[in-house]
Design an enzyme around this catalytic site. Structure first.
Site, PDB file in Angstrom:
ATOM      1  N   ASP A   1      51.605  37.577  46.366  1.00  0.00           N
ATOM      2  CA  ASP A   1      51.803  38.467  45.219  1.00  0.00           C
ATOM      3  C   ASP A   1      53.267  38.879  45.144  1.00  0.00           C
ATOM      4  OD1 ASP A   1      50.030  40.210  43.199  1.00  0.00           O
ATOM      5  OD2 ASP A   1      51.763  41.358  43.874  1.00  0.00           O
TER       6      ASP A   1
ATOM      7  N   GLU B   1      56.691  40.642  43.917  1.00  0.00           N
ATOM      8  CA  GLU B   1      57.200  41.764  43.124  1.00  0.00           C
ATOM      9  C   GLU B   1      58.546  41.330  42.563  1.00  0.00           C
ATOM     10  OE1 GLU B   1      55.285  44.292  42.412  1.00  0.00           O
ATOM     11  OE2 GLU B   1      53.816  43.457  43.810  1.00  0.00           O
TER      12      GLU B   1
ATOM     13  N   ASP C   1      51.774  34.293  39.071  1.00  0.00           N
ATOM     14  CA  ASP C   1      52.975  34.436  39.910  1.00  0.00           C
ATOM     15  C   ASP C   1      53.807  33.165  40.021  1.00  0.00           C
ATOM     16  OD1 ASP C   1      50.932  36.500  40.861  1.00  0.00           O
ATOM     17  OD2 ASP C   1      52.747  37.172  41.868  1.00  0.00           O
TER      18      ASP C   1
ATOM     19  N   HIS D   1      51.086  47.503  43.760  1.00  0.00           N
ATOM     20  CA  HIS D   1      52.424  46.991  43.399  1.00  0.00           C
ATOM     21  C   HIS D   1      53.403  46.987  44.559  1.00  0.00           C
ATOM     22  CE1 HIS D   1      51.110  46.528  39.371  1.00  0.00           C
ATOM     23  NE2 HIS D   1      50.916  47.814  39.202  1.00  0.00           N
TER      24      HIS D   1
ATOM     25  N   ASP E   1      49.410  44.334  48.057  1.00  0.00           N
ATOM     26  CA  ASP E   1      48.632  43.595  47.052  1.00  0.00           C
ATOM     27  C   ASP E   1      48.146  42.265  47.627  1.00  0.00           C
ATOM     28  OD1 ASP E   1      48.999  45.603  45.242  1.00  0.00           O
ATOM     29  OD2 ASP E   1      50.321  44.493  43.894  1.00  0.00           O
TER      30      ASP E   1
END
Ligand SMILES: *[C@@H]1O[C@H](CO)[C@@H](O)[C@H](O)[C@H]1NC(C)=O
Length: 299
Positions: free
Chosen positions: A83, A85, A183, A254, A259
């Site tokens: 995941d 960011e 992603d 987040h 996550d």
């Protein structure tokens, strides 16, 4: 419903790229060819049958139908729950740069977490994080200032996966990344294209979309339970997948590593609830899907 089924069949038709691309096209796409010319079963037909199945049919048969829709992609031994960011502002048209790369390895058979890779990334196009981004992700400016750049972090991730025998020539387990959606396309592929970066491996080009796998299993369950109105239109995201499995959200939403860890828990729950229905590679970059469709249409 039918439209959703058609879109799903399209996505799934691209799942087994290695088997359906010509060897030359496969090489171009960076996918290893596994024999050629094998025509995959007609996935849309499977789903249409499932849609028309009447209430009261045996639940087992129903799950088998839904399972058949996914049966063409490889089922990896190990999943890397990922995941990213990214830099962001509170707007949709922001040019994102990845600032956190977490990959949590899960044993696909047992659902157990095996290990984790975690790195922050220094953005190079705009090194300044917005207050919005820091608030959302919890990532401080000093953290990314001290971090490596994206190509360095991708090389570190690749070396780590190789060392574990998951990718590269010496791989002794099958592996795929797993995300809750876009992603690898929306963030990684766009950023690599924009910056002219080569990815270290084709494992970054196709993946298990856990949201899609979750939605299909939930729908199979609804059908088996004779639920009149399916929950297929309900939004699927990480919090809703955790809620569905009665798992509390751990850590901070987040935060990339939190996550990815929570996504790994969803994978574990899907394996536990559907022991005979392994997770399979079910999505790929749009350009791979186009190449695959073009080749299929020439048959
Ligand atoms: C870089 O990003 C920050 C935070 O979003 C913004 O305030 C700043 O204007 C951006 N700088 C440039 C040169 O775009």
């Amino acid at each position: 419903m039918v439209q959703g089924a058609a879109a799903l069949a399209l996505l799934l038709a691209a799942a087994d790229l290695g088997a359906s691309l010509t060897p030359a096209a496969a090489r171009l796409a960076g996918v290893k060819a596994r024999g050629s010319g094998r025509r995959r079963p007609r996935l849309s037909a499977n789903l249409t049958n499932a849609e028309t199945s009447r209430r009261g049919r045996a639940a087992v048969a129903d799950e088998a139908r839904f399972r058949a829709v996914e049966s063409d992609g490889p089922a990896p031994d190990v999943l890397g729950c990922l995941d990213f960011e990214c830099t962001c502002e509170n707007s949709w048209d922001y040019v994102h740069e990845i600032i956190e790369v977490p990959v949590v390895l899960v044993d696909a058979a047992s659902g157990d977490v095996l290990d984790a890779f975690h790195a922050y990334v220094k953005p190079t196009e705009n090194a300044t994080l917005s207050a919005f981004c820091t608030d959302l992700t919890g990532i401080a400016q000093a953290t990314v200032d001290a971090a490596k750049t994206l190509p360095e972090v991708l090389a570190d991730l690749d070396a780590w996966l190789r060392e574990k025998g998951l990718v590269g020539d010496g791989a002794d387990a099958t592996f795929a990344l797993a995300t809750d959606g876009w992603d690898l396309a929306h963030f990684l592929d766009n950023e690599c294209a924009r910056k002219g970066l080569a990815k270290p491996g084709a494992y970054l080009d196709s993946w298990v979309d856990v949201s899609q796998a979750f939605a299909l299993r939930r729908r199979a369950k609804d059908r088996a339970n004779g639920r009149k109105k399916g929950r297929s239109s309900r939004r699927v995201n990480l919090p809703s997948m955790l809620r569905h499995h009665r798992l509390p959200l751990e850590g901070r939403l987040h935060s990339g590593i939190d996550d990815a860890t929570n996504l790994a828990r969803v994978v574990g729950a899907l394996r536990e609830n559907h022991p005979d229905w392994p997770l399979r590679t079910n999505d790929a970059l749009p350009r791979l899907k186009e190449a695959n469709d073009a080749w299929l249409s020439e048959l």
